[in-house]
Design a protein around this motif. Structure first.
Motif, PDB file in Angstrom:
ATOM      1  N   ASN A  52       0.808  -1.222   0.000  1.00  0.00           N
ATOM      2  CA  ASN A  52       0.000   0.000   0.000  1.00  0.00           C
ATOM      3  C   ASN A  52       0.836   1.265   0.000  1.00  0.00           C
ATOM      4  O   ASN A  52       0.304   2.353   0.196  1.00  0.00           O
ATOM      5  CB  ASN A  52      -0.935   0.004   1.214  1.00  0.00           C
ATOM      6  CG  ASN A  52      -2.045  -0.982   1.054  1.00  0.00           C
ATOM      7  OD1 ASN A  52      -2.869  -0.844   0.170  1.00  0.00           O
ATOM      8  ND2 ASN A  52      -2.055  -2.011   1.883  1.00  0.00           N
ATOM      9  N   TRP A  53       2.130   1.144  -0.194  1.00  0.00           N
ATOM     10  CA  TRP A  53       3.010   2.304  -0.158  1.00  0.00           C
ATOM     11  C   TRP A  53       2.552   3.342  -1.181  1.00  0.00           C
ATOM     12  O   TRP A  53       2.380   3.054  -2.340  1.00  0.00           O
ATOM     13  CB  TRP A  53       4.440   1.869  -0.464  1.00  0.00           C
ATOM     14  CG  TRP A  53       5.444   2.894  -0.075  1.00  0.00           C
ATOM     15  CD1 TRP A  53       5.966   3.858  -0.874  1.00  0.00           C
ATOM     16  CD2 TRP A  53       6.016   3.068   1.208  1.00  0.00           C
ATOM     17  NE1 TRP A  53       6.846   4.613  -0.171  1.00  0.00           N
ATOM     18  CE2 TRP A  53       6.899   4.153   1.126  1.00  0.00           C
ATOM     19  CE3 TRP A  53       5.875   2.410   2.410  1.00  0.00           C
ATOM     20  CZ2 TRP A  53       7.633   4.588   2.208  1.00  0.00           C
ATOM     21  CZ3 TRP A  53       6.608   2.847   3.483  1.00  0.00           C
ATOM     22  CH2 TRP A  53       7.474   3.922   3.378  1.00  0.00           C
ATOM     23  N   GLY A  54       2.294   4.554  -0.699  1.00  0.00           N
ATOM     24  CA  GLY A  54       1.864   5.635  -1.573  1.00  0.00           C
ATOM     25  C   GLY A  54       0.361   5.694  -1.792  1.00  0.00           C
ATOM     26  O   GLY A  54      -0.141   6.626  -2.404  1.00  0.00           O
ATOM     27  N   HIS A  55      -0.373   4.700  -1.324  1.00  0.00           N
ATOM     28  CA  HIS A  55      -1.826   4.654  -1.526  1.00  0.00           C
ATOM     29  C   HIS A  55      -2.586   4.619  -0.204  1.00  0.00           C
ATOM     30  O   HIS A  55      -3.769   4.369  -0.184  1.00  0.00           O
ATOM     31  CB  HIS A  55      -2.219   3.412  -2.326  1.00  0.00           C
ATOM     32  CG  HIS A  55      -1.503   3.289  -3.615  1.00  0.00           C
ATOM     33  ND1 HIS A  55      -1.802   4.067  -4.697  1.00  0.00           N
ATOM     34  CD2 HIS A  55      -0.483   2.482  -3.994  1.00  0.00           C
ATOM     35  CE1 HIS A  55      -1.003   3.749  -5.703  1.00  0.00           C
ATOM     36  NE2 HIS A  55      -0.183   2.782  -5.285  1.00  0.00           N
ATOM     37  N   TRP A  56      -1.899   4.849   0.876  1.00  0.00           N
ATOM     38  CA  TRP A  56      -2.472   4.628   2.192  1.00  0.00           C
ATOM     39  C   TRP A  56      -2.858   5.953   2.831  1.00  0.00           C
ATOM     40  O   TRP A  56      -2.060   6.868   2.936  1.00  0.00           O
ATOM     41  CB  TRP A  56      -1.453   3.916   3.059  1.00  0.00           C
ATOM     42  CG  TRP A  56      -1.970   3.418   4.357  1.00  0.00           C
ATOM     43  CD1 TRP A  56      -3.223   3.501   4.838  1.00  0.00           C
ATOM     44  CD2 TRP A  56      -1.214   2.747   5.360  1.00  0.00           C
ATOM     45  NE1 TRP A  56      -3.312   2.919   6.054  1.00  0.00           N
ATOM     46  CE2 TRP A  56      -2.081   2.452   6.406  1.00  0.00           C
ATOM     47  CE3 TRP A  56       0.100   2.368   5.484  1.00  0.00           C
ATOM     48  CZ2 TRP A  56      -1.685   1.798   7.550  1.00  0.00           C
ATOM     49  CZ3 TRP A  56       0.487   1.718   6.620  1.00  0.00           C
ATOM     50  CH2 TRP A  56      -0.387   1.428   7.645  1.00  0.00           C
TER      51      TRP A  56
END
Length: 135
Positions: A52-56
């Protein structure tokens, strides 16, 4: 699931790995206990974070439990801890959790695991629909 079982000699199941870590025992040769499952348990949250890096978007909200906890973060944490312990106890009492049974059984081509997983899914969908219509 098959790769995990092949390389570690363990079944892919959270409840079994946690049990092995909480109550480690020496092997038959008298060697110290192995904590290979610790890497798996560490990899679960780290894998989720990386995926989820960058989408959390961080949030403390947790659905209906916010209403049950009356907005108290401490009470919410206590409810989640108690719920997690009860689920873990039930999974060990039953000899494993449904996710581990499904993952290992289906990956091995076990027809009973496939049928049980279909039963888990169908009963979950029906229960969710009933609760959604009632509440």
């Amino acid at each position: 699931a098959l790769a995990f079982a092949w390389f570690t000699g363990l079944k892919l199941g959270i409840s079994g790995i946690v049990e092995a870590m909480v109550a480690p025992s020496a092997d038959k040769k008298g060697n110290a206990p192995s904590f290979r499952g610790a890497w798996f348990l560490l990899g679960l949250p780290l894998g989720g974070l990386l995926a989820n890096w960058g989408h959390w978007n961080w949030t403390w909200t947790y659905g209906r439990i916010d209403a049950l906890s009356l907005g108290s973060f401490i009470l919410k944490a206590v409810l989640l801890l108690i719920g997690g312990l009860l689920v873990g106890f039930g999974a060990r009492w039953a000899g494993g959790c449904t996710s581990g049974f499904s993952l290992m059984g289906i990956s091995r081509g076990n027809w009973m695991a496939i049928l049980a997983t279909l039963g888990f899914l169908v009963s979950g969908i029906i229960t969710t629909q009933i609760l959604y219509k009632v509440f």
